[in-house]
Design a protein around this motif. Structure first.
Motif, PDB file in Angstrom:
ATOM      1  N   THR A 125       9.645  40.388   8.025  1.00  0.00           N
ATOM      2  CA  THR A 125       8.725  39.929   9.071  1.00  0.00           C
ATOM      3  C   THR A 125       7.688  38.944   8.558  1.00  0.00           C
ATOM      4  O   THR A 125       7.126  38.165   9.339  1.00  0.00           O
ATOM      5  CB  THR A 125       8.002  41.128   9.712  1.00  0.00           C
ATOM      6  N   GLY A 126       7.403  38.982   7.258  1.00  0.00           N
ATOM      7  CA  GLY A 126       6.419  38.075   6.694  1.00  0.00           C
ATOM      8  C   GLY A 126       7.008  36.806   6.118  1.00  0.00           C
ATOM      9  O   GLY A 126       6.282  35.989   5.555  1.00  0.00           O
ATOM     10  N   ASP A 127       8.344  36.652   6.275  1.00  0.00           N
ATOM     11  CA  ASP A 127       9.026  35.472   5.735  1.00  0.00           C
ATOM     12  C   ASP A 127       8.646  35.264   4.273  1.00  0.00           C
ATOM     13  O   ASP A 127       8.343  34.142   3.830  1.00  0.00           O
ATOM     14  CB  ASP A 127       8.686  34.228   6.567  1.00  0.00           C
ATOM     15  N   GLU A 128       8.669  36.348   3.494  1.00  0.00           N
ATOM     16  CA  GLU A 128       8.278  36.308   2.089  1.00  0.00           C
ATOM     17  C   GLU A 128       9.497  35.984   1.219  1.00  0.00           C
ATOM     18  O   GLU A 128      10.493  36.714   1.255  1.00  0.00           O
ATOM     19  CB  GLU A 128       7.695  37.657   1.667  1.00  0.00           C
ATOM     20  N   PRO A 129       9.452  34.930   0.438  1.00  0.00           N
ATOM     21  CA  PRO A 129      10.637  34.529  -0.323  1.00  0.00           C
ATOM     22  C   PRO A 129      11.080  35.553  -1.358  1.00  0.00           C
ATOM     23  O   PRO A 129      12.263  35.616  -1.702  1.00  0.00           O
ATOM     24  CB  PRO A 129      10.196  33.214  -0.990  1.00  0.00           C
ATOM     25  N   ASP A 137      14.363  34.947  13.122  1.00  0.00           N
ATOM     26  CA  ASP A 137      15.180  34.077  13.966  1.00  0.00           C
ATOM     27  C   ASP A 137      16.667  34.153  13.637  1.00  0.00           C
ATOM     28  O   ASP A 137      17.503  33.657  14.390  1.00  0.00           O
ATOM     29  CB  ASP A 137      14.687  32.628  13.900  1.00  0.00           C
ATOM     30  N   GLU A 138      17.012  34.802  12.516  1.00  0.00           N
ATOM     31  CA  GLU A 138      18.415  34.963  12.141  1.00  0.00           C
ATOM     32  C   GLU A 138      18.975  36.321  12.561  1.00  0.00           C
ATOM     33  O   GLU A 138      20.167  36.577  12.398  1.00  0.00           O
ATOM     34  CB  GLU A 138      18.564  34.786  10.629  1.00  0.00           C
ATOM     35  N   LEU A 139      18.112  37.186  13.092  1.00  0.00           N
ATOM     36  CA  LEU A 139      18.532  38.545  13.404  1.00  0.00           C
ATOM     37  C   LEU A 139      19.645  38.610  14.451  1.00  0.00           C
ATOM     38  O   LEU A 139      20.639  39.331  14.244  1.00  0.00           O
ATOM     39  CB  LEU A 139      17.331  39.376  13.849  1.00  0.00           C
ATOM     40  N   ILE A 159       8.820  46.077   5.924  1.00  0.00           N
ATOM     41  CA  ILE A 159       7.747  46.377   4.978  1.00  0.00           C
ATOM     42  C   ILE A 159       6.777  45.207   5.070  1.00  0.00           C
ATOM     43  O   ILE A 159       7.028  44.137   4.505  1.00  0.00           O
ATOM     44  CB  ILE A 159       8.274  46.535   3.546  1.00  0.00           C
ATOM     45  N   PRO A 160       5.675  45.342   5.802  1.00  0.00           N
ATOM     46  CA  PRO A 160       4.748  44.219   5.952  1.00  0.00           C
ATOM     47  C   PRO A 160       4.174  43.758   4.618  1.00  0.00           C
ATOM     48  O   PRO A 160       4.102  44.539   3.658  1.00  0.00           O
ATOM     49  CB  PRO A 160       3.646  44.795   6.850  1.00  0.00           C
ATOM     50  N   PRO A 168       0.492  43.172  13.395  1.00  0.00           N
ATOM     51  CA  PRO A 168       1.334  42.096  13.944  1.00  0.00           C
ATOM     52  C   PRO A 168       2.797  42.202  13.508  1.00  0.00           C
ATOM     53  O   PRO A 168       3.706  41.834  14.277  1.00  0.00           O
ATOM     54  CB  PRO A 168       0.676  40.823  13.409  1.00  0.00           C
ATOM     55  N   HIS A 169       3.024  42.708  12.323  1.00  0.00           N
ATOM     56  CA  HIS A 169       4.402  42.866  11.837  1.00  0.00           C
ATOM     57  C   HIS A 169       5.106  43.997  12.579  1.00  0.00           C
ATOM     58  O   HIS A 169       6.290  43.878  12.926  1.00  0.00           O
ATOM     59  CB  HIS A 169       4.391  43.108  10.328  1.00  0.00           C
TER      60      HIS A 169
END
Length: 227
Positions: A125-129, A137-139, A159-160, A168-169
């Motif tokens: 959810t945090g778009d963490e690399p 958006d890929e779900l 896991i936020p 928000p997550h």
């Protein structure tokens, strides 16, 4: 704190959110906890446990399952594709389905073994690399691919980011679940499970608040069946 305290707080959070009593499943995260602590929690009636490592779970849970009826094991840590066979054999739920290669391995094992753990897709959810998980958006496409393989994911997990407000997550995860027709939400840990329940969590993962600080480096095994 302890098991009774956490149960009481979950019940209070359910009431505060206008949710039915017992609508939230407590997953007691027992990774690298000493055997005596786990047995005390089992003795207090807890039956749903979360583990992060397949090999550790293999070493300790078969004996406890012989001694305690109704134990349910959830895989909540990263799952290596080469551990898919053992994971399908051992776990009742897998919360970390996070890539198509793992989905293929799990689908093969589900077909071969004739049993399917409950599946949650991990969402980043945090778009963490640095973090595993499917991007929001890929779900939808990932779920289609899973279903084409014969898998039936029932929920989402997140896991936020540690340094951000988790709410928000949690809200994003719930929206994604609603949009994709998924009923289960695995979100919320020791520090934020009440906020997660307010946002719709069906499963919360609580470890140190139940068991105390983890004992890394200690060998943990069950003592086998009682005679």
């Amino acid at each position: 704190m302890g098991l009774d305290d956490i149960r009481g707080r979950i019940a209070a959070a359910e009431r505060a959110a206008g949710r039915a009593a017992g609508s939230v499943t407590l997953i007691a995260v027992s990774k690298v906890q000493p055997a005596d602590r786990i047995e005390a929690v089992l003795g207090a009636g807890q039956r749903v446990f979360g583990e992060n490592y397949v090999q550790e779970a293999q070493g300790k849970w078969p004996g406890w399952r012989e001694r305690f009826d109704g134990v349910e094991l959830h895989m909540i840590g990263p799952l290596q594709s080469n551990k898919a066979k053992a994971a399908v054999e051992l776990f009742d739920a897998i919360h970390t389905l996070d890539r198509i290669s793992l989905a293929r391995k799990l689908a093969h094992q589900v077909a071969e073994q004739g049993r399917s753990p409950q599946l949650f897709v991990q969402v980043n959810t945090g778009d963490e690399p640095q973090k595993a998980g499917i991007l929001a958006d890929e779900l939808p496409g990932f779920l289609v691919s899973c279903r084409d393989l014969g898998l039936s994911p029932e929920g989402l997990m997140c896991i936020p980011p540690e340094d951000e407000d988790p709410v928000p997550h949690f809200r994003l995860l719930r929206r994604l679940a609603d949009e994709n027709g998924l009923a289960l939400l695995s979100m919320g840990m020791s520090a934020d499970f009440e906020a997660a329940i307010a946002e719709g969590a069906t499963h919360v993962r609580v470890g140190s608040a139940i068991f105390g600080a983890r004992s890394y480096g200690q060998t943990v095994k069950s003592t086998g069946p009682l005679v």
